[in-house]
Scaffold this motif. Structure first.
Motif, PDB file in Angstrom:
ATOM      1  N   TYR A 193       0.874  -1.165   0.000  1.00 61.39           N
ATOM      2  CA  TYR A 193       0.000   0.000   0.000  1.00 61.39           C
ATOM      3  C   TYR A 193       0.910   1.213   0.000  1.00 61.39           C
ATOM      4  N   PRO A 194       0.679   2.217  -0.867  1.00 61.41           N
ATOM      5  CA  PRO A 194       1.652   3.285  -1.065  1.00 61.41           C
ATOM      6  C   PRO A 194       1.761   4.291   0.082  1.00 61.41           C
ATOM      7  N   LEU A 195       0.724   4.397   0.905  1.00 66.46           N
ATOM      8  CA  LEU A 195       0.763   5.341   2.024  1.00 66.46           C
ATOM      9  C   LEU A 195       0.306   4.623   3.294  1.00 66.46           C
ATOM     10  N   PRO A 196       1.216   4.408   4.254  1.00 64.99           N
ATOM     11  CA  PRO A 196       0.836   3.693   5.482  1.00 64.99           C
ATOM     12  C   PRO A 196      -0.283   4.415   6.233  1.00 64.99           C
ATOM     13  N   LEU A 197      -1.004   3.665   7.039  1.00 65.18           N
ATOM     14  CA  LEU A 197      -2.175   4.237   7.710  1.00 65.18           C
ATOM     15  C   LEU A 197      -1.826   5.408   8.611  1.00 65.18           C
ATOM     16  N   HIS A 198      -0.671   5.377   9.268  1.00 65.09           N
ATOM     17  CA  HIS A 198      -0.354   6.463  10.209  1.00 65.09           C
ATOM     18  C   HIS A 198      -0.116   7.786   9.491  1.00 65.09           C
ATOM     19  N   LEU A 199       0.077   7.745   8.163  1.00 69.90           N
ATOM     20  CA  LEU A 199       0.271   8.969   7.387  1.00 69.90           C
ATOM     21  C   LEU A 199      -0.946   9.345   6.550  1.00 69.90           C
ATOM     22  N   GLN A 200      -2.028   8.596   6.682  1.00 75.93           N
ATOM     23  CA  GLN A 200      -3.256   8.905   5.944  1.00 75.93           C
ATOM     24  C   GLN A 200      -3.871  10.195   6.504  1.00 75.93           C
ATOM     25  N   PRO A 201      -4.336  11.084   5.635  1.00 74.49           N
ATOM     26  CA  PRO A 201      -4.904  12.355   6.110  1.00 74.49           C
ATOM     27  C   PRO A 201      -6.026  12.191   7.125  1.00 74.49           C
ATOM     28  N   VAL A 202      -6.854  11.148   6.976  1.00 73.97           N
ATOM     29  CA  VAL A 202      -7.985  10.968   7.882  1.00 73.97           C
ATOM     30  C   VAL A 202      -7.532  10.671   9.314  1.00 73.97           C
ATOM     31  N   PHE A 203      -6.295  10.186   9.469  1.00 72.65           N
ATOM     32  CA  PHE A 203      -5.781   9.872  10.802  1.00 72.65           C
ATOM     33  C   PHE A 203      -4.803  10.935  11.316  1.00 72.65           C
ATOM     34  N   GLU A 204      -4.820  12.100  10.687  1.00 77.80           N
ATOM     35  CA  GLU A 204      -3.890  13.164  11.067  1.00 77.80           C
ATOM     36  C   GLU A 204      -4.011  13.543  12.543  1.00 77.80           C
ATOM     37  N   SER A 205      -5.227  13.480  13.075  1.00 76.79           N
ATOM     38  CA  SER A 205      -5.449  13.880  14.472  1.00 76.79           C
ATOM     39  C   SER A 205      -4.759  12.957  15.471  1.00 76.79           C
ATOM     40  N   LEU A 206      -4.328  11.789  15.028  1.00 78.35           N
ATOM     41  CA  LEU A 206      -3.638  10.872  15.935  1.00 78.35           C
ATOM     42  C   LEU A 206      -2.218  11.324  16.245  1.00 78.35           C
ATOM     43  N   GLY A 207      -1.699  12.247  15.426  1.00 77.35           N
ATOM     44  CA  GLY A 207      -0.410  12.860  15.745  1.00 77.35           C
ATOM     45  C   GLY A 207       0.823  12.140  15.228  1.00 77.35           C
ATOM     46  N   TYR A 208       0.643  11.193  14.357  1.00 79.13           N
ATOM     47  CA  TYR A 208       1.813  10.501  13.807  1.00 79.13           C
ATOM     48  C   TYR A 208       2.481  11.354  12.731  1.00 79.13           C
ATOM     49  N   LYS A 209       3.752  11.069  12.481  1.00 78.70           N
ATOM     50  CA  LYS A 209       4.485  11.802  11.454  1.00 78.70           C
ATOM     51  C   LYS A 209       5.386  10.852  10.674  1.00 78.70           C
ATOM     52  N   LYS A 210       5.860  11.328   9.542  1.00 78.55           N
ATOM     53  CA  LYS A 210       6.766  10.545   8.727  1.00 78.55           C
ATOM     54  C   LYS A 210       8.017  10.205   9.525  1.00 78.55           C
ATOM     55  N   GLY A 211       8.427   8.960   9.453  1.00 78.85           N
ATOM     56  CA  GLY A 211       9.584   8.500  10.209  1.00 78.85           C
ATOM     57  C   GLY A 211       9.247   7.742  11.467  1.00 78.85           C
ATOM     58  N   ASP A 212       7.970   7.768  11.875  1.00 77.04           N
ATOM     59  CA  ASP A 212       7.579   7.066  13.109  1.00 77.04           C
ATOM     60  C   ASP A 212       7.708   5.557  12.979  1.00 77.04           C
ATOM     61  N   PHE A 213       7.424   5.028  11.787  1.00 72.82           N
ATOM     62  CA  PHE A 213       7.491   3.577  11.574  1.00 72.82           C
ATOM     63  C   PHE A 213       8.296   3.311  10.305  1.00 72.82           C
ATOM     64  N   PRO A 214       9.626   3.388  10.418  1.00 73.26           N
ATOM     65  CA  PRO A 214      10.488   3.355   9.233  1.00 73.26           C
ATOM     66  C   PRO A 214      10.397   2.064   8.424  1.00 73.26           C
ATOM     67  N   LYS A 215      10.152   0.938   9.063  1.00 72.34           N
ATOM     68  CA  LYS A 215      10.082  -0.322   8.314  1.00 72.34           C
ATOM     69  C   LYS A 215       8.810  -0.377   7.466  1.00 72.34           C
TER      70      LYS A 215
END
Length: 371
Positions: free
Chosen positions: A313-335
């Motif tokens: 999947y090209p965009l992991p769930l933690h970076l999906q716009p709909v989950f922005e309020s959860l506070g994740y950012k690029k680099g949080d789950f590098p694998k």
């Protein structure tokens, strides 16, 4: 040569008379909802999963939501899952009123890494949803140990992995419940949407049956807020025709995977990482997914040469716009992010021909030789 990602026409041709007979039987019976075909399928899939209950529902996404609600997961709860999965996994958690909490993956299997799970457990954590991605089970033995230690519910997302095993354990055996999707592209696919919850837990099974019919028991008496998510007889009839062939189809997928791997390792091993069949696991290869740093360029080249591929999947769930309020950012789950940037799924279906696979690999090798 044109090589499709999936071709269901040959499968249908081989089953056409049985399918039409089964559909005619449903039409003649005039029983279209929760009839004998659904009951048979529920019993057969439960037995196949080595559990005692199957609860048919409208689709695989609903199955996850129903299982969570039936297990008592709701507002204020946290559910740990992988960010490298289809949106339905995270979406079902939110629909149930809970909060998805992501943990990184094992880059070998693409599945939730058990060693990452405990880092994210809090006093709000109530469940874990491991996703058996691409047809290979997550490490359910270890995940079950972690769940027992922290008194957590485990809901297995088996949408892509019906028939997969970890040692002697089937999908659903070690979880409190598991869910399947019978979307047409799945290893066992309907001719429309369909799904199922399987469980050995009597309470989860009974609540799931009630939830799928607007929360009513008996009819017109509603004690919980359910919704309409019933598996219809037509889809169940199709699945009953297909189910006896599932294991042979899975073996063909495994054969094709081995052939891909031998060809790719011979020709482009320095550029492409082939999928790993983890020792002791039975991989059913819903997808055959390679890793390459030049994924997007390779996909374009293959497309130009008649080879269909997919990026799951090209965009992991933690970076999906709909989950922005959860506070994740690029680099949080590098694998997970690395897999999302490099994973490319090649054509895979039981009727795939060796010459088609040879052509696919020839074009991959040609790409790296020219570029």
């Amino acid at each position: 040569m044109k090589v499709p990602m999936l071709d269901l026409s040959e499968q249908y041709a081989s089953l056409k008379s049985e399918v039409l007979e089964a559909l005619d039987g449903v039409m003649s019976s005039s029983r279209f909802i929760l009839g004998d075909n659904v009951k048979k399928l529920e019993a057969d899939i439960a037995k196949y999963s080595n559990v005692s209950h199957g609860i048919g529902c409208a689709n695989g996404s609903d199955a996850i939501h129903i299982a969570l609600q039936a297990a008592g997961i709701g507002a204020g709860d946290e559910v740990i899952t992988t960010p490298f999965t289809f949106f339905a996994t995270g979406g079902a958690i939110v629909r149930a009123g809970a909060t998805p909490v992501y943990a990184d993956i094992d880059p070998v299997s693409f599945n939730l890494d058990p060693e990452e799970i405990e880092k994210h457990i809090t006093d709000k954590t109530k469940a874990i949803i491991p996703v058996h991605l691409y047809g290979q089970m997550a490490d359910m033995v270890r995940i079950r140990e972690i769940a027992n230690k922290h008194n957590l519910i485990v809901i297995e997302d088996g949408a892509q992995a019906i028939g997969a095993k970890q040692g002697e354990y089937s999908v659903g055996q070690l979880g409190d419940a598991a869910t399947y999707s019978f979307f047409p592209t799945k290893n066992l696919g309907a001719y429309g949407d369909a799904g199922m919850v399987v469980t050995k837990n009597d309470d989860i099974a009974e609540k799931s049956r009630v939830i799928r019919v607007h929360g009513s028991k008996p009819k017109y008496y509603h004690h919980v807020l359910g919704y309409n998510s019933r598996l219809d007889e037509l889809q169940a009839a199709v699945l009953n025709v297909k189910f006896p062939h599932l294991d042979s189809w899975s073996e063909l997928r495994r054969k094709h995977a081995d052939y891909y791997t031998s060809l790719l390792n011979e020709k482009v091993s320095e550029f492409v990482k082939t999928p790993v069949k983890v020792e002791g696991y039975h991989h059913v290869f819903h997808q055959y997914t390679i890793l390459t740093e030049r994924r997007d360029e390779l996909q374009s080249y293959l497309n130009e040469n008649g080879v269909a591929t997919m990026i799951y999947y090209p965009l992991p769930l933690h970076l999906q716009p709909v989950f922005e309020s959860l506070g994740y950012k690029k680099g949080d789950f590098p694998k997970a992010e690395k897999a999302a940037n490099e994973a490319l799924s090649l054509p895979m279906f039981p009727e795939l021909k060796e010459e088609q696979q040879q052509y696919v690999v020839e074009k991959i090798a040609e790409f790296f030789a020219r570029k």
